[in-house]
Design an enzyme around this catalytic site. Structure first.
Site, mmCIF file in Angstrom:
data_model
loop_
_atom_site.group_PDB
_atom_site.id
_atom_site.type_symbol
_atom_site.label_atom_id
_atom_site.label_comp_id
_atom_site.label_asym_id
_atom_site.label_seq_id
_atom_site.Cartn_x
_atom_site.Cartn_y
_atom_site.Cartn_z
ATOM 1 N N GLU A 56 0.818 -1.210 0.000
ATOM 2 C CA GLU A 56 0.000 0.000 0.000
ATOM 3 C C GLU A 56 0.854 1.263 0.000
ATOM 4 O O GLU A 56 0.556 2.223 -0.720
ATOM 5 C CB GLU A 56 -0.919 0.045 1.239
ATOM 6 C CG GLU A 56 -1.878 -1.096 1.336
ATOM 7 C CD GLU A 56 -1.377 -2.239 2.211
ATOM 8 O OE1 GLU A 56 -2.195 -2.829 2.936
ATOM 9 O OE2 GLU A 56 -0.166 -2.559 2.164
ATOM 10 N N CYS A 87 -0.578 1.221 7.217
ATOM 11 C CA CYS A 87 -1.140 1.430 5.882
ATOM 12 C C CYS A 87 -2.527 2.066 5.946
ATOM 13 O O CYS A 87 -2.865 2.903 5.105
ATOM 14 C CB CYS A 87 -1.160 0.116 5.112
ATOM 15 S SG CYS A 87 0.522 -0.477 4.766
#
Length: 149
Positions: A56, A87
């Site tokens: 991510e 994330c």
């Protein structure tokens, strides 16, 4: 019209690329409202010797650089595994409109499994859709960890 499953397919391809490098197989794709893929990433923590090199984080960074701005409020991120707290925080800080993920992460998931950060009163939280190609996303992870035993 392109559907969430099609972008998750691309994230799965990236997850498999991570696995081929010996990385935990997680893939991520950032897509504009127009359907353009503007950022991709897969886990590179071992390769880059960095605890920050999550799929991510790499995809969000690439998307921001491509657009020349830090706010991705007109974009969706597709991830094969439920994001961790780091994330999930990056998703909020990037102001991503939507998060779409496949498998749940019962050990580190910050969107439903361990905690649900998006239920808190942060400045920005994305819309969330889970379980997209859940079995396939989970199978890639299970196969990877089975091969380590």
């Amino acid at each position: 019209m392109i559907f969430d499953e099609e972008y998750m397919e691309r994230a799965l391809e990236l997850a498999k690329k991570a696995a081929s490098l010996g990385e935990i197989p997680v893939g991520a794709v950032v897509v504009t409202n127009d359907g353009d893929i503007i950022g991709e990433g897969y886990n590179l923590r071992e390769t880059n010797i960095s605890p920050l090199a999550h799929a991510e984080m790499i995809a969000i960074d690439a998307a921001a650089k491509k657009l020349g701005r830090r706010r991705l409020s007109d974009c969706t991120i597709f991830v094969t595994l439920e994001p961790c707290p780091m994330c999930a925080g990056a998703i909020m800080n990037a102001h991503l409109k939507r998060l779409v993920y496949g498998a749940f992460d019962g050990k580190n998931g910050a969107c439903a499994s361990v905690v649900t950060l998006f239920d808190e009163k942060f400045t920005h939280v994305p819309m969330v859709r889970s379980r997209v190609l859940e079995k396939r996303c989970g199978d890639v992870l299970s196969e990877f960890f089975r091969s380590l035993r």
